[in-house]
Scaffold this motif. Structure first.
Motif, mmCIF file in Angstrom:
data_model
loop_
_atom_site.group_PDB
_atom_site.id
_atom_site.type_symbol
_atom_site.label_atom_id
_atom_site.label_comp_id
_atom_site.label_asym_id
_atom_site.label_seq_id
_atom_site.Cartn_x
_atom_site.Cartn_y
_atom_site.Cartn_z
ATOM 1 N N VAL A 77 0.871 -1.172 0.000
ATOM 2 C CA VAL A 77 0.000 0.000 0.000
ATOM 3 C C VAL A 77 0.904 1.217 0.000
ATOM 4 N N GLY A 78 0.691 2.087 -0.970
ATOM 5 C CA GLY A 78 1.567 3.243 -1.092
ATOM 6 C C GLY A 78 0.865 4.570 -0.880
ATOM 7 N N PHE A 79 -0.481 4.530 -0.818
ATOM 8 C CA PHE A 79 -1.253 5.768 -0.726
ATOM 9 C C PHE A 79 -2.346 5.569 0.308
ATOM 10 N N PHE A 80 -2.630 6.602 1.065
ATOM 11 C CA PHE A 80 -3.563 6.513 2.182
ATOM 12 C C PHE A 80 -4.575 7.644 2.071
ATOM 13 N N LEU A 81 -5.819 7.267 1.793
ATOM 14 C CA LEU A 81 -6.889 8.236 1.636
ATOM 15 C C LEU A 81 -7.714 8.256 2.910
ATOM 16 N N HIS A 82 -7.578 9.325 3.692
ATOM 17 C CA HIS A 82 -8.328 9.457 4.936
ATOM 18 C C HIS A 82 -9.717 10.013 4.646
ATOM 19 N N THR A 83 -10.684 9.558 5.430
ATOM 20 C CA THR A 83 -12.058 10.007 5.303
ATOM 21 C C THR A 83 -12.645 10.246 6.683
ATOM 22 N N ASP A 84 -13.659 11.090 6.733
ATOM 23 C CA ASP A 84 -14.381 11.293 7.988
ATOM 24 C C ASP A 84 -15.649 10.448 8.030
ATOM 25 N N ASP A 85 -15.940 9.708 6.955
ATOM 26 C CA ASP A 85 -17.121 8.837 6.902
ATOM 27 C C ASP A 85 -16.803 7.640 6.006
ATOM 28 N N PHE A 86 -16.255 6.604 6.625
ATOM 29 C CA PHE A 86 -15.829 5.425 5.880
ATOM 30 C C PHE A 86 -16.982 4.789 5.117
ATOM 31 N N ALA A 87 -18.110 4.572 5.777
ATOM 32 C CA ALA A 87 -19.245 3.890 5.143
ATOM 33 C C ALA A 87 -19.720 4.639 3.902
ATOM 34 N N ARG A 88 -19.817 5.945 3.992
ATOM 35 C CA ARG A 88 -20.249 6.765 2.851
ATOM 36 C C ARG A 88 -19.295 6.618 1.676
ATOM 37 N N ASP A 89 -17.998 6.811 1.939
ATOM 38 C CA ASP A 89 -17.022 6.786 0.852
ATOM 39 C C ASP A 89 -16.822 5.381 0.301
ATOM 40 N N HIS A 90 -16.838 4.384 1.152
ATOM 41 C CA HIS A 90 -16.701 3.004 0.702
ATOM 42 C C HIS A 90 -17.854 2.650 -0.236
ATOM 43 N N ALA A 91 -19.073 2.980 0.150
ATOM 44 C CA ALA A 91 -20.244 2.681 -0.687
ATOM 45 C C ALA A 91 -20.195 3.437 -2.012
ATOM 46 N N ARG A 92 -19.838 4.710 -1.970
ATOM 47 C CA ARG A 92 -19.771 5.509 -3.192
ATOM 48 C C ARG A 92 -18.701 4.988 -4.134
ATOM 49 N N MET A 93 -17.552 4.648 -3.588
ATOM 50 C CA MET A 93 -16.460 4.156 -4.413
ATOM 51 C C MET A 93 -16.799 2.794 -5.034
ATOM 52 N N ARG A 94 -17.412 1.910 -4.259
ATOM 53 C CA ARG A 94 -17.828 0.602 -4.814
ATOM 54 C C ARG A 94 -18.835 0.802 -5.937
ATOM 55 N N ALA A 95 -19.786 1.708 -5.733
ATOM 56 C CA ALA A 95 -20.794 1.979 -6.760
ATOM 57 C C ALA A 95 -20.151 2.548 -8.031
ATOM 58 N N ARG A 122 -1.957 0.121 -4.858
ATOM 59 C CA ARG A 122 -2.749 -0.164 -3.662
ATOM 60 C C ARG A 122 -2.873 1.072 -2.780
ATOM 61 N N TRP A 123 -4.086 1.251 -2.292
ATOM 62 C CA TRP A 123 -4.440 2.376 -1.432
ATOM 63 C C TRP A 123 -5.166 1.847 -0.201
ATOM 64 N N ASP A 124 -5.055 2.569 0.907
ATOM 65 C CA ASP A 124 -5.940 2.356 2.056
ATOM 66 C C ASP A 124 -6.995 3.439 2.056
#
Length: 130
Positions: A77-95, A122-124
């Motif tokens: 993993v070389g890049f780390f994308l921080h979020t304040d709402d994991f569920a929101r961003d995870h769902a949007r990105m999967r969609a 790879r990203w987190d």
């Protein structure tokens, strides 16, 4: 004050990369300026303002650079994308078609899942604890 402003990410195609980072990851296009010789200075960033680090999308110029597209960190993993709402961003990105390599997991440091960009880097996606 000092901070890291840009990190270079070697890509195959400017427009393809801009499309992925802006549509699939929700980044914004900060700069897209023509350079001599057909190159471009392309910067994308995740936040709504100039704070934080941006990605300089650099089209591979030769076979050596092309060989590193998608594996700039040796499979880590070389890049780390921080979020304040994991569920929101995870769902949007999967969609949006982003490929996650694992299910979300809860670690002492936060909620995290590894995903890959359109080239295989790879990203987190990480919502820090607390």
């Amino acid at each position: 004050m000092r901070h890291i402003a840009l990190v270079t990410l070697v890509v195959d195609d400017y427009d393809e990369a801009i499309g992925f980072y802006t549509r699939a990851l929700g980044f914004r296009l900060v700069e897209d300026d023509a350079r001599p010789g057909g190159g471009r200075w392309v910067v994308v960033a995740p936040g709504p303002d100039q704070l934080g680090t941006g990605l300089l999308l650099a089209r591979a110029a030769d076979t050596g650079q092309r060989s590193r597209i998608g594996d700039q960190t040796g499979g880590r993993v070389g890049f780390f994308l921080h979020t304040d709402d994991f569920a929101r961003d995870h769902a949007r990105m999967r969609a949006a078609g982003v490929t996650f390599l694992e299910e979300p997991r809860h670690e002492p440091y936060g909620t995290v899942a590894v995903f890959q960009d359109l080239y295989g880097n790879r990203w987190d996606l990480l919502q820090p604890a607390g």
